[in-house]
Design an enzyme around this catalytic site. Structure first.
Site, PDB file in Angstrom:
ATOM      1  CB  CYS A 139      43.500  28.976  46.041  1.00 10.64           C
ATOM      2  SG  CYS A 139      43.979  30.416  47.004  1.00 10.64           S
ATOM      3  N   GLY A 156      40.025  32.526  43.994  1.00 10.24           N
ATOM      4  CA  GLY A 156      39.608  33.740  43.303  1.00 10.24           C
ATOM      5  C   GLY A 156      39.926  34.950  44.131  1.00 10.24           C
ATOM      6  CB  CYS A 182      45.365  39.392  37.530  1.00 12.22           C
ATOM      7  SG  CYS A 182      43.885  38.403  37.783  1.00 12.22           S
TER       8      CYS A 182
END
Ligand code: AMP
Length: 468
Positions: A2, A103, A382
């Site tokens: 983002c 995040g 990830c």
């Protein structure tokens, strides 16, 4: 992934935030939103879609006040729908609070389960909402105390902005996974994921928000608190490889400098006899220039990108992604015909796009196609905010470089080494999260992930692409 942007004490805060979000569009294209405040109230507008489509002049005019925060969203946790668009706004004992998050929290599921058992009602499936629930329940005397208490409970990657009726707060997680920068414009402070957002509004870059730091901005005053500690730094190396714009400063370093060096070191580590260095646009451009300059092999734009098509990977619906590859790139036959071509890209994920591009370049008449990748093989997904497929679907998790070369049908394939990459980003390996290349995750998982359903779906597609 983002993009987040915030500004305080500025007469046209929402107009500035609109421009900031426009510059951060590459960080998320699913939804966007903004909250502004005028000392009294918080105003919000959010919707699915691009910044330029979601915000009209009328909408911006209704976002009154001198403070504002905004968000461009690409979901890495939670579904892709309007309910998960940010800012998330709540009313609690600390007044109205709007939150934007870049995040991924790794303990959001267990925290959420605990909160739900205590009666909490969630409005979205986004991990970010957990933060606001914890904040609302905190017993801290001030918002800042409550925030400190809240953030001590969440784990993972979080660069956050919070907006209240009269203040703007910026937070960076103690590992420093995601970037957050502080700048100044017209005597005001501004915060953004990347400094390209500062450039567009004529702001000056001051510094990074430090890992673990909370900055509270009220009027023209900034108060900094070092609230959170972590045993190690874990700056996301992939920000420099791919995600950030090359015209940004990220983690205090120009991304372009890193990418140019990635290309130069790649040319030293993985040389090839060839006539032309061709980038896969846009992700391979900076490294390709570095490779060309280091090797002396001429650079050419042998593939032209249609800029009106979104980046292939960025749409979460897989069907659209395949469509995107076909409409996105076109070879320049006159440049490629009869040439030994070095194709440069930043990474290979599934290998499916690379395979199609190699085929296309050959079909355009190239005599040889050599692929060079400006990072090491991507082995592991990830969990800290970059959207990557599950491990099974990452070609390098189960194939050697030779096998990948065969799959993408290149004449040769070379990757940048991890020490080479660390050198290119100008840091120490201990400061970066390199889990995607090593499988060594800097913080342990609390929640079980990824979900089995997603893995099954992705595996089918992977097999389908092998049969092509
Ligand atoms: P593939 O050949 O299918 O492995 O796709 C490789 C392409 O995906 C490269 O051009 C990368 O720039 C791009 N890519 C890598 N990681 C990501 C990501 N997390 N989001 C969007 N695109 C990505």
């Amino acid at each position: 992934m983002c993009g987040i942007f915030g500004i305080a004490n500025q007469s046209d805060a929402s107009q500035m935030t609109y421009l900031g979000l426009y510059a951060l569009q590459h960080r998320g294209q699913e939804s966007t939103g903004m909250s502004s405040s005028d000392g009294d109230q918080v105003y919000t507008h959010k919707s699915m879609g691009y910044v330029a489509d979601v915000f009209s002049e009328d909408v911006i005019a209704k976002l009154k006040g001198i403070n504002a925060i905004g968000h461009t969203r690409y979901s890495t946790a939670g579904d892709s729908n309007e309910g998960n668009a940010q800012p998330i706004v709540v009313k609690c004992t600390y007044g109205t609070v709007a939150l934007v998050h870049n995040g991924n929290l790794i303990n959001a599921v267990s925290l959420r389960e605990g909160l739900e058992q205590q009666g909490a009602i969630f409005q979205s499936t986004s991990d970010s909402e957990v933060i606001l629930h914890l904040l609302a329940r905190s017993e801290g005397d001030s918002l800042l105390d409550a925030l400190g208490e809240t953030l001590a409970q969440v784990q993972g990657a979080f660069s956050l902005l919070l907006l209240t009726a009269d203040s703007l707060i910026g937070v960076r997680d103690p590992n420093g996974f995601r970037p957050l920068n502080l700048g100044t414009v017209n005597g005001s402070y501004v915060l953004a994921s990347e400094t390209c957002a500062f450039d567009l509004i004529g702001a000056t870059y001051l510094r990074e928000v430090e890992p673990g730091e909370i900055v509270l901005i009220r009027g023209s005053e900034l108060k900094s608190v070092k609230a959170l500690m972590a045993p190690r730094l874990s700056k996301c190396i992939f920000e420099h490889v791919y995600f950030s714009r090359p015209d940004s400063i990220v983690f205090g370093r120009p991304v372009q400098t890193s990418r140019d060096l990635m290309g130069r070191i790649l040319a030293q580590e993985s040389p090839v006899d060839a006539d032309l260095v061709v980038p896969i646009p846009d992700s391979g451009v900076s490294a390709a220039i570095g490779y060309s300059q280091q090797s002396g092999i001429p650079f050419a734009f042998g593939l032209i990108r249609n800029h009106y098509v979104g980046r292939t990977f960025i749409e979460p619906k897989i069907k659209i992604r395949h469509f995107g590859v076909k409409v996105k790139l076109n070879p320049v036959k006159d440049l490629l015909a009869g040439k030994r071509v070095v194709l440069i890209d930043d990474s290979i994920v599934r290998g499916t796009t690379s395979r199609k591009i190699v085929k296309m370049v050959r079909a355009a008449g190239a005599a040889e196609v050599h692929m060079r990748i400006s990072c090491p093989p991507t082995l592991s997904p990830c969990f800290y905010g970059i959207d990557t497929p599950t491990k099974k679907e990452l070609i390098a998790s189960s194939h050697t470089v030779e096998e990948i070369c065969k799959y993408v049908e290149a004449d040769s394939l070379g990757y940048l080494s991890l020490p080479g990459l660390i050198r290119a980003v100008g840091g120490k390996s201990s400061e970066f999260c390199t889990a995607c290349y090593t499988g060594q995750y800097p913080i342990d998982f609390v929640d079980a992930m990824p979900d089995a359903k997603a893995e099954d779906r992705q595996l089918d597609l992977w097999e389908a692409s092998l049969k092509e």
